[in-house]
Structure formats: C-alpha cells, structure tokens
Design an enzyme around this catalytic site. Structure first.
Site, PDB file in Angstrom:
ATOM      1  N   GLU A  73       0.826  -1.212   0.000  1.00  0.00           N
ATOM      2  CA  GLU A  73       0.000   0.000   0.000  1.00  0.00           C
ATOM      3  C   GLU A  73       0.863   1.268   0.000  1.00  0.00           C
ATOM      4  O   GLU A  73       0.418   2.328   0.461  1.00  0.00           O
ATOM      5  CB  GLU A  73      -0.947  -0.002   1.207  1.00  0.00           C
ATOM      6  N   HIS A  92      -2.230   3.009   8.235  1.00  0.00           N
ATOM      7  CA  HIS A  92      -3.349   2.292   7.624  1.00  0.00           C
ATOM      8  C   HIS A  92      -3.483   0.971   8.374  1.00  0.00           C
ATOM      9  O   HIS A  92      -2.498   0.255   8.559  1.00  0.00           O
ATOM     10  CB  HIS A  92      -3.089   2.037   6.145  1.00  0.00           C
ATOM     11  N   HIS A  94      -6.613  -2.201  10.045  1.00  0.00           N
ATOM     12  CA  HIS A  94      -7.907  -2.849   9.901  1.00  0.00           C
ATOM     13  C   HIS A  94      -8.569  -3.035  11.267  1.00  0.00           C
ATOM     14  O   HIS A  94      -8.849  -4.159  11.685  1.00  0.00           O
ATOM     15  CB  HIS A  94      -7.741  -4.209   9.218  1.00  0.00           C
ATOM     16  N   TYR A 113     -18.891  14.466  20.188  1.00  0.00           N
ATOM     17  CA  TYR A 113     -18.078  15.618  19.806  1.00  0.00           C
ATOM     18  C   TYR A 113     -16.655  15.240  19.398  1.00  0.00           C
ATOM     19  O   TYR A 113     -15.995  15.967  18.633  1.00  0.00           O
ATOM     20  CB  TYR A 113     -18.058  16.667  20.924  1.00  0.00           C
ATOM     21  N   HIS A 155     -12.569  -2.497   3.777  1.00  0.00           N
ATOM     22  CA  HIS A 155     -11.109  -2.562   3.897  1.00  0.00           C
ATOM     23  C   HIS A 155     -10.603  -2.210   5.295  1.00  0.00           C
ATOM     24  O   HIS A 155     -10.104  -3.065   6.001  1.00  0.00           O
ATOM     25  CB  HIS A 155     -10.484  -1.636   2.846  1.00  0.00           C
ATOM     26  N   TYR A 208      -6.507  20.919  22.426  1.00  0.00           N
ATOM     27  CA  TYR A 208      -6.654  19.983  23.536  1.00  0.00           C
ATOM     28  C   TYR A 208      -5.292  19.587  24.114  1.00  0.00           C
ATOM     29  O   TYR A 208      -4.390  19.159  23.397  1.00  0.00           O
ATOM     30  CB  TYR A 208      -7.386  18.725  23.065  1.00  0.00           C
TER      31      TYR A 208
END
Length: 219
Positions: A73, A92, A94, A113, A155, A208
């Site tokens: 990928e 990336h 799963h 939120y 995916h 934050y």
C-alpha cells in the site's frame, strides 16, 4: 529525529497497534516523513520480528532503498505525504469496528463531539477500490480532504498526524468512536450533533492538552 529514531518509532508503533487490537498479523502499514522522502514498513513481515533495519526508505518518485519490498500500500503513504505537507505520519490498519462500519460503507457521523478530532463533523468512508492500486489511493485522498482520518469501504481505516505516536493515539480514538456508533445503532438510528455544535468544539479540540483554561489559576 534522525532516521534510526524514526525507524524505531515505526517498529514501536506497529507493535503497539497489534497489542491494542487495532490490527492483526502482518496487515496494516505505517510511514513517517524523513528528509526528502519517507520511511515505510516492509511487505509481509510480522511486527514481532520486525527490526529498525527492515524499515524501507522511499522517495516520492517511487524509488526505494532496502533489501525488503515496501508495503504493497505504498501508494497511499506516498500520495498522502506528498499532498498534505503538514502530515508527518500515516497509519493504515484494519481495526475491527472501523472495518465493520466500512463493510457497510458507513461513515462515522456526529454521534459524539470527539468525531471532530478527525477535522470535521463526519469521518468519511471512501468507496471501495482494489487494494494496492492507484485507485485506492485516489479515493482515500478524496475522503481525507480537510480530515485526519477516513474509513475505506470493505477494507479498513487511515489516519494521519504529525508523528507516528500521535497518529496511533488518533486511531485509538477513531476505533472507539466506531464502536460507540456500532453500539448506538443497535438501539436505532442515533441522534446527531448539529454542525453548530461541532463547530463550537473544533477550537477546543485543536488546542486539547496544549491550552490552559483562562478561568483556571495555577498556584
């Protein structure tokens, strides 16, 4: 950080990702920006046995330096880092709940939120494209417009941030939101926060942990 430190950060992130249950086996991939290119996990190597020297150095022209092949990928990582100059890391993976929603092509709407952590009032789901292809990278780029996270239909998920550690923290939050949405759907279609509500918390989320409340006084 020098390249050795960045390589070690990638390895640590991959191992933490699996330990947290956000990924399984050798699936998923991690990259960080490094100089004029980026560093990327190799293809098909178990994270438990991965070492810093296994991490692949790549250029944005697709050339790489390693005895190992880069993740299949690699196009996603190359294109995201080339397109988003402020991004320094891409993950990336799963995750179970993210992928469950993505199987149904569902985005994560403004159920909470903290959806705003991804940069908007919805975490989009990109349409399905064949894994490892340029088409998959293209639909991911579109879903990530003005966002730091997206789902990929049938995916998984992608997150981007300014370091591998912060990207992993964001992935944890996105998976939590995906689980909350999945659970809320068991009770029916959940109510959503309005665009006004989401806009009101955006500044809070962007600062934050870095901004003190002006009404607080440290003694």
């Amino acid at each position: 950080m020098n390249h050795v430190a960045l390589r070690n950060e990638i390895v640590a992130t991959c191992r933490a990702m699996n330990a947290l249950g956000l990924n399984q086996g050798t699936s998923g991939n991690v990259s960080v920006r490094a100089g004029d290119g980026f560093l990327l996990t190799p293809s098909g190597l178990d994270y438990a046995s991965m070492e810093a020297d296994d991490i692949v150095s790549m250029g944005f022209d697709g050339e790489y330096e390693s005895e190992r092949l880069p993740s299949t990928e690699w196009r996603i990582h190359r294109d995201v880092l080339a397109w988003r100059s402020e991004a320094c890391a891409v993950i990336h993976a799963h995750p179970m709940c993210c992928t469950t929603l993505a199987i149904h092509g569902l985005p994560i709407p403004a159920i909470h939120y903290l959806v705003g952590l991804a940069g908007g009032s919805e975490i989009r789901c990109a349409p399905y494209a064949t894994p490892t292809t340029q088409e998959l990278s293209d639909v991911a780029i579109e879903a990530l417009a003005d966002r730091r996270a997206c789902l990929l239909a049938h995916h998984g998920a992608i997150v981007i941030d300014d370091s591998a550690a912060s990207a992993l923290a964001l992935l944890v939050e996105i998976e939590n939101l995906a689980e909350q949405y999945w659970r809320a759907l068991q009770l029916g279609e959940p109510p959503l926060l309005s665009e006004t509500d989401m806009n009101a918390v955006q500044d809070i989320l962007e600062g934050y942990g870095r901004q003190a409340d002006p009404e607080l006084r440290k003694v």
